[in-house]
Design a protein around this motif. Structure first.
Motif, PDB file in Angstrom:
ATOM      1  N   GLY A 107       0.818  -1.206   0.000  1.00 34.48           N
ATOM      2  CA  GLY A 107       0.000   0.000   0.000  1.00 34.48           C
ATOM      3  C   GLY A 107       0.855   1.260   0.000  1.00 34.48           C
ATOM      4  N   ARG A 108       1.906   1.258   0.803  1.00 39.91           N
ATOM      5  CA  ARG A 108       2.815   2.413   0.815  1.00 39.91           C
ATOM      6  C   ARG A 108       3.482   2.597  -0.539  1.00 39.91           C
ATOM      7  N   ASN A 109       3.866   1.481  -1.139  1.00 42.38           N
ATOM      8  CA  ASN A 109       4.493   1.556  -2.453  1.00 42.38           C
ATOM      9  C   ASN A 109       3.519   2.088  -3.498  1.00 42.38           C
ATOM     10  N   PHE A 110       2.277   1.614  -3.462  1.00 38.09           N
ATOM     11  CA  PHE A 110       1.271   2.076  -4.409  1.00 38.09           C
ATOM     12  C   PHE A 110       0.973   3.564  -4.215  1.00 38.09           C
ATOM     13  N   HIS A 111       0.868   4.001  -2.941  1.00 40.63           N
ATOM     14  CA  HIS A 111       0.620   5.419  -2.663  1.00 40.63           C
ATOM     15  C   HIS A 111       1.768   6.274  -3.210  1.00 40.63           C
ATOM     16  N   ASP A 112       2.980   5.789  -3.005  1.00 40.59           N
ATOM     17  CA  ASP A 112       4.137   6.543  -3.485  1.00 40.59           C
ATOM     18  C   ASP A 112       4.144   6.629  -5.007  1.00 40.59           C
ATOM     19  N   LEU A 113       3.820   5.529  -5.670  1.00 41.72           N
ATOM     20  CA  LEU A 113       3.768   5.522  -7.129  1.00 41.72           C
ATOM     21  C   LEU A 113       2.687   6.473  -7.641  1.00 41.72           C
ATOM     22  N   ALA A 114       1.521   6.445  -6.981  1.00 39.84           N
ATOM     23  CA  ALA A 114       0.411   7.291  -7.411  1.00 39.84           C
ATOM     24  C   ALA A 114       0.745   8.772  -7.238  1.00 39.84           C
ATOM     25  N   LYS A 115       1.381   9.111  -6.109  1.00 42.67           N
ATOM     26  CA  LYS A 115       1.715  10.508  -5.863  1.00 42.67           C
ATOM     27  C   LYS A 115       2.747  11.030  -6.860  1.00 42.67           C
ATOM     28  N   ARG A 116       3.579  10.134  -7.382  1.00 39.73           N
ATOM     29  CA  ARG A 116       4.585  10.531  -8.370  1.00 39.73           C
ATOM     30  C   ARG A 116       4.103  10.309  -9.800  1.00 39.73           C
ATOM     31  N   ASP A 117       2.749  10.079  -9.928  1.00 36.54           N
ATOM     32  CA  ASP A 117       2.137   9.866 -11.245  1.00 36.54           C
ATOM     33  C   ASP A 117       2.754   8.693 -11.995  1.00 36.54           C
ATOM     34  N   LYS A 118       3.175   7.682 -11.246  1.00 39.12           N
ATOM     35  CA  LYS A 118       3.693   6.462 -11.838  1.00 39.12           C
ATOM     36  C   LYS A 118       2.554   5.447 -11.959  1.00 39.12           C
ATOM     37  N   ASN A 119       2.763   4.450 -12.780  1.00 39.38           N
ATOM     38  CA  ASN A 119       1.742   3.428 -12.979  1.00 39.38           C
ATOM     39  C   ASN A 119       1.592   2.557 -11.729  1.00 39.38           C
ATOM     40  N   VAL A 120       0.370   2.416 -11.256  1.00 41.18           N
ATOM     41  CA  VAL A 120       0.063   1.533 -10.132  1.00 41.18           C
ATOM     42  C   VAL A 120      -0.656   0.314 -10.691  1.00 41.18           C
ATOM     43  N   PRO A 121      -0.147  -0.889 -10.477  1.00 36.09           N
ATOM     44  CA  PRO A 121      -0.773  -2.091 -11.039  1.00 36.09           C
ATOM     45  C   PRO A 121      -2.247  -2.203 -10.674  1.00 36.09           C
TER      46      PRO A 121
END
Length: 245
Positions: A107-121
């Motif tokens: 969840g932390r990894n997904f939140h970090d990816l989303a905040k940096r506009d990276k693709n979240v699986p």
């Protein structure tokens, strides 16, 4: 694990109708509901609130039908539906702790990816369901908890018992049948959704068969659903409600 459900005529009728709907009707109904939400999400501020309300109503209705099937079958024990203490309590505690740790880390990894506009699986397939407001976030958590309880009771507890007690299937064949029915429920997310539901359905079913109880699959399902439904919405979604308010 062994079960020996004895369905009455009335419970067989109710279970058959519900199973047929889950296999043939739910995939199309779910796809239509989610498609409607996706179209209205940016223009109707309370679209998600209404969607979540309908989802909660449907899940509790399905759960009530599953309980009705059990109550209408005097020869069926609650344990035949997975409503029992697990055979290996230690495994359950370990499994819950492990699932919680995985959910927090991912969840932390997904939140970090989303905040940096990276693709979240998998994010794109549930984008319209991601909460933007505090009210939506509370409802998302309620839906996640209800989904975990309802899905396990219906797809694992009821359908496996139905396969054994009504269709006369071997326990493991009935379990595979329940995974198939659960997989098509992911049709609203497209082909990848069907594959994801099949994968997680197999995992939840395995946990049920290994412990003889729905406790562990319910706990793991709730944990993962809460993680997914509380992911931050993309910027283009978060901006819309502020303008509406």
């Amino acid at each position: 694990m062994t079960i020996s459900p004895d369905f009455s005529a009335a419970s067989t009728a109710v279970a058959t109708v519900l199973a047929a709907y889950l296999l043939l009707g739910e995939p199309w109904a779910g796809r239509r509901m989610y498609g409607s939400l996706a179209r209205r999400r940016d223009t109707e501020p309370r679209a998600l609130v209404r969607y979540f309300g309908l989802v909660l109503t449907l899940w509790w209705a399905f759960a009530a039908l599953a309980v009705a099937v059990l109550l209408l079958s005097p020869g069926t024990d609650a344990a035949d539906f997975g409503l029992a203490m697990p055979d290996r309590p230690g495994y359950v505690v370990t499994g819950i702790l492990l699932a919680g740790a995985v959910a927090v880390a991912s969840g932390r990894n997904f939140h970090d990816l989303a905040k940096r506009d990276k693709n979240v699986p998998g994010l794109a397939s549930i984008e319209a369901m991601l909460p933007r407001t505090a009210e939506e976030r509370r409802l998302a958590i309620a839906v996640a908890v209800t989904d975990g309880i309802g899905a396990e009771l219906v797809y694992r507890g009821l359908l496996i018992a139905f396969g054994v007690g009504v269709l006369g299937l071997d326990l493991y064949v009935a379990a595979a049948f329940s995974v198939l029915v659960y997989a098509v429920a992911g049709f609203y997310q497209g082909r990848q959704g069907v594959l994801a539901f099949a994968l997680f359905g197999a995992m939840f079913t395995g946990l049920y068969l290994a412990t003889g109880s729905l406790l562990l699959p319910v706990a793991v399902h709730v944990i993962l659903s809460v993680r997914d439904l509380t992911l931050p919405a993309p910027e283009k979604l978060r901006a819309a409600p502020e303008a509406a308010v």
